[in-house]
Design an enzyme around this catalytic site. Sequence first.
Site, short mmCIF file in Angstrom:
data_model
loop_
_atom_site.label_atom_id
_atom_site.label_comp_id
_atom_site.label_asym_id
_atom_site.label_seq_id
_atom_site.Cartn_x
_atom_site.Cartn_y
_atom_site.Cartn_z
N ASP A 30 0.89 -1.16 0.00
CA ASP A 30 0.00 0.00 0.00
C ASP A 30 0.93 1.21 0.00
O ASP A 30 1.56 1.51 1.01
CB ASP A 30 -0.90 0.01 1.24
CG ASP A 30 -1.91 1.16 1.21
OD1 ASP A 30 -1.59 2.22 0.64
OD2 ASP A 30 -3.02 1.00 1.76
N HIS A 31 1.02 1.89 -1.14
CA HIS A 31 2.08 2.90 -1.27
C HIS A 31 1.92 4.05 -0.28
O HIS A 31 2.89 4.76 0.00
CB HIS A 31 2.18 3.41 -2.72
CG HIS A 31 1.08 4.32 -3.14
ND1 HIS A 31 -0.03 3.89 -3.81
CD2 HIS A 31 0.92 5.66 -2.99
CE1 HIS A 31 -0.82 4.91 -4.06
NE2 HIS A 31 -0.27 6.00 -3.57
N HIS A 70 -5.98 2.60 1.25
CA HIS A 70 -5.26 3.68 1.92
C HIS A 70 -5.95 4.19 3.18
O HIS A 70 -5.32 4.36 4.22
CB HIS A 70 -5.07 4.84 0.95
CG HIS A 70 -4.53 4.44 -0.39
ND1 HIS A 70 -3.54 3.49 -0.55
CD2 HIS A 70 -4.85 4.86 -1.64
CE1 HIS A 70 -3.27 3.35 -1.83
NE2 HIS A 70 -4.05 4.16 -2.51
#
Length: 489
Positions: free
Chosen positions: A176-177, A239
């Site tokens: 999950d960036h 996110h």
Amino acid sequence: MPTTRTPVSKLLLFGATGDLAQRMLLPSLYGLHADHLLPEGLTITGTARSEHDDASYREFAKAALDEFLPEDRKDANAVQSFLERIGYQALDATDIAHYQDLAAKVGDVAGGLAIFLSTAPSLFEPVIKGLDSAGLAGPTVRIGLEKPLGYDLESSRTINDTVATAFPEERTFRIDHYLGKETVQNILALRFGNSFFEPVWNARGIDNVQITIAETVGLEDRAGYYETAGALRDMVTNHMLQLLALVAMEPPARFDGTAIRDEKAKVFRSLRQMRSEDVPNLTVTGQYGEGAVSGEIVKSYADELGKPSTTETFVAIKAHVDNWRWQGVPFYLRTGKRMATRRSEIAIQFKPVPHSMFAGRGGTLQPNVLVIRLQPEEYVQLLVMAKEPGLDRDGIRLREVPLNLSMDSAFAGSRRRIAYERLLLDLIEGDPTLFVRRDEVEAQWEWTDAIRAGWEAGAVKPKSYPSGSWGPSAAVALSERDGVTWQDD
């Protein structure tokens, strides 16, 4: 054998000719190389369906660096030495015979191999089988998985089960960036590196928490994906729930992958599951119509898509974490496309003082608010009450003023890194702390699946909102009926 915190000697990039590789992965790997953070001798093999040899792919990679690297990061010698690390092997991911050629290109993996897998969910099964058949899934190999990892709990479990046939959990790194962003990691530093926040970081001190991820863009080139995903799957399941967990988690015993992810998983298990009949009262969905963004007239979602649609481009949710620390504290989540401004932030509103001695003399006291801005700027801001300068015959005058910690100013000598630099380095070194564990993923899907089931049961359709606004008016009512106003300044 590489285990946690053991660097590998080879990196394999799937989707090496895609947009993510050009914009993020190649510039990130170059940045790590230029700063001497990659292991010496690490080789990078790109693979995709496109036909390239080593030389033509290096030209492709150089063009990507020319376009997407900041000017102050371009160094001809560093670029050249980085390109010398790179090779390429074309691959039809659905043809198992091709994986032998890929394995031959990668070479001996006894020194460790990290795989970055960015591919359509439909290709997970053939890719995992192909890697396993070619000896690219053994005990010295770890894999990083880029989302989307399914579209609901059932499909996510199917993908995770498929991956688990070749890669056990300790060698699986789900990306999950947002967790690679500096300011996201700063949530942990603020909470657990300072003594004054934690005593009031609970239902006794905090009135509400707001998490906003607002985008000004529309569909761009993601129509095929977005139409099947929508805002809930695209942003909330990934996110936003990770941000909520970092705000709500109990203090971990230590900074490592097990302790931090254990505490995040507890938060997800404590999220109050929504009953179908409650979903319409606790959520708002919207779809952007025509409007103006940054002075430019833009089309509606349906016009961009070219057909009518019931996919939501906006969602607002009132959530609760049912545990001792957070009982009764609402968490408001809001995300949307074609919004008024681009912004990702967490706003934590503390409870007002129990008694004001300034009543009737010094103006209205405002509750303190801690704002953690993730983008486009990165800063931490605490809104406090202070006395206005001057002679105050009628009583002192109070005004809300910000105490600012700007990341750019406070750390002016440090280069701001993009999230994928952190995550790629951790994948290469085997640090799982900023990656998402399977039980987290499945708990997130379980919670958002209940919301979608409520929409379907109640035949909820997204409300239209003008592009360039803050979403449907119902989203304002969602918080204001509790006496809470969204942080829109």
